[in-house]
Design a protein around this motif. Structure first.
Motif, short mmCIF file in Angstrom:
data_model
loop_
_atom_site.label_atom_id
_atom_site.label_comp_id
_atom_site.label_asym_id
_atom_site.label_seq_id
_atom_site.Cartn_x
_atom_site.Cartn_y
_atom_site.Cartn_z
N ALA A 118 14.75 -2.31 -13.62
CA ALA A 118 14.60 -0.92 -14.08
C ALA A 118 14.06 -0.03 -12.95
N ASP A 119 13.08 -0.55 -12.20
CA ASP A 119 12.54 0.21 -11.07
C ASP A 119 13.60 0.42 -9.99
N TYR A 120 14.36 -0.64 -9.71
CA TYR A 120 15.42 -0.53 -8.72
C TYR A 120 16.46 0.50 -9.15
N LEU B 245 30.49 3.03 -3.12
CA LEU B 245 29.26 3.34 -3.85
C LEU B 245 29.44 3.08 -5.35
N ALA B 246 30.58 3.44 -5.90
CA ALA B 246 30.85 3.18 -7.32
C ALA B 246 30.82 1.68 -7.59
N SER B 247 31.43 0.91 -6.71
CA SER B 247 31.43 -0.55 -6.86
C SER B 247 30.00 -1.11 -6.76
N ALA B 248 29.20 -0.58 -5.83
CA ALA B 248 27.82 -1.05 -5.69
C ALA B 248 27.02 -0.76 -6.96
N PHE B 249 27.17 0.45 -7.49
CA PHE B 249 26.47 0.79 -8.74
C PHE B 249 26.92 -0.13 -9.87
N ALA B 250 28.23 -0.37 -10.00
CA ALA B 250 28.75 -1.21 -11.08
C ALA B 250 28.27 -2.66 -10.94
N THR B 251 28.30 -3.17 -9.72
CA THR B 251 27.84 -4.53 -9.47
C THR B 251 26.36 -4.66 -9.80
N PHE B 252 25.58 -3.67 -9.38
CA PHE B 252 24.15 -3.68 -9.68
C PHE B 252 23.92 -3.66 -11.19
N GLU B 253 24.64 -2.81 -11.89
CA GLU B 253 24.47 -2.68 -13.34
C GLU B 253 24.77 -3.99 -14.06
N GLN B 254 25.77 -4.73 -13.58
CA GLN B 254 26.17 -5.99 -14.22
C GLN B 254 25.33 -7.18 -13.77
N HIS B 255 24.56 -7.02 -12.72
CA HIS B 255 23.79 -8.12 -12.14
C HIS B 255 22.69 -8.58 -13.10
N THR C 280 0.84 -1.20 0.00
CA THR C 280 0.00 0.00 0.00
C THR C 280 0.88 1.25 0.00
N ALA C 281 1.23 1.74 1.16
CA ALA C 281 1.98 3.00 1.27
C ALA C 281 3.33 2.92 0.56
N GLY C 282 4.03 1.80 0.70
CA GLY C 282 5.33 1.67 0.05
C GLY C 282 5.24 1.70 -1.46
N ALA C 283 4.30 0.93 -2.00
CA ALA C 283 4.12 0.90 -3.45
C ALA C 283 3.66 2.25 -3.97
N LEU C 284 2.77 2.90 -3.24
CA LEU C 284 2.28 4.22 -3.64
C LEU C 284 3.41 5.24 -3.62
N ALA C 285 4.23 5.20 -2.58
CA ALA C 285 5.34 6.15 -2.49
C ALA C 285 6.30 5.96 -3.66
N PHE C 286 6.67 4.71 -3.95
CA PHE C 286 7.59 4.49 -5.07
C PHE C 286 6.97 4.96 -6.38
N THR C 287 5.71 4.65 -6.61
CA THR C 287 5.03 5.05 -7.84
C THR C 287 5.04 6.57 -7.98
N ALA C 288 4.74 7.27 -6.89
CA ALA C 288 4.73 8.73 -6.93
C ALA C 288 6.12 9.29 -7.17
N PHE C 289 7.12 8.74 -6.47
CA PHE C 289 8.50 9.20 -6.66
C PHE C 289 8.95 8.97 -8.10
N ALA C 290 8.70 7.78 -8.61
CA ALA C 290 9.14 7.44 -9.97
C ALA C 290 8.45 8.31 -11.00
N ALA C 291 7.17 8.58 -10.80
CA ALA C 291 6.43 9.43 -11.74
C ALA C 291 6.99 10.86 -11.73
N LYS C 292 7.39 11.31 -10.56
CA LYS C 292 7.93 12.66 -10.41
C LYS C 292 9.42 12.70 -10.79
N GLY C 293 10.09 11.55 -10.71
CA GLY C 293 11.52 11.51 -11.01
C GLY C 293 12.36 12.05 -9.87
N ARG C 294 11.78 12.04 -8.68
CA ARG C 294 12.47 12.61 -7.53
C ARG C 294 11.91 11.99 -6.25
#
Length: 177
Positions: A156-158, A130-140, A88-102
């Motif tokens: 893509a959502d993550y 943080l750079a390593s985490a982003f790179a690992t995520f991207e390659q996952h 509920t609240a979590g899904a709504l918050a993510f949807t609103a954030f993603a729609a706003k891009g912020r």
């Protein structure tokens, strides 16, 4: 449906709609690309341009916090909100954030169950983590773990969530004049 149940479920629906409306109205949109590549470019120039950060955490702690979030999407978050919250609240918050891009969230709140981040953490190792985490995520290419508050997210959502999270913390950064 009895009256009490209607009032409880209807009230919850109105509350969630109100949260979505407030989020949509009061959080300005983002002009920054919500991609891992864009976040990595921002991270690469951070040390030369940021002199501090407003809030309870210093910049290295913020960067480690952002890295933890990415790492937990790959390994599993230590604690979760209830399934009801995530649906509920979590899904709504993510949807609103993603729609706003912020995103907008408490910048001093640690990830539930995550270890405290050492105040003496140095900047360069925090940037590297943080750079390593982003790179690992991207390659996952495997499965991703459910987000502790937003629930199940696609890769893509993550990516959007992680980048918005990083940018939200940079909102508190103090840049060189």
């Amino acid at each position: 449906m009895n009256r009490r149940r209607f009032l409880i479920t209807g009230g919850a629906g109105l509350a969630f709609a109100g949260i979505g409306t407030l989020t949509w109205t009061y959080i300005p949109g983002s002009a920054r690309p919500l991609t891992t590549d864009a976040a990595m470019q921002t991270l690469s120039v951070l040390a030369e341009n940021v002199v501090g950060i407003n809030g309870e955490w210093n910049l290295p702690q913020v960067l480690v916090h952002c890295a933890q979030s990415i790492e937990y999407s790959l390994s599993g978050y230590p604690e979760h909100r209830s399934d009801t919250f995530k649906q509920t609240a979590g899904a709504l918050a993510f949807t609103a954030f993603a729609a706003k891009g912020r995103m907008h969230h408490s910048l001093n709140e640690k990830i539930p169950g995550a270890p405290e981040i050492d105040v003496t953490t140095r900047l360069q190792p925090a940037i590297a983590r943080l750079a390593s985490a982003f790179a690992t995520f991207e390659q996952h290419t495997g499965e991703l773990h459910e987000h502790f508050a937003y629930g199940k997210l696609t890769k893509a959502d993550y990516e959007i969530a992680h980048v918005m999270h990083f940018y939200n913390h940079l909102d508190a950064a103090i840049f060189k004049a």
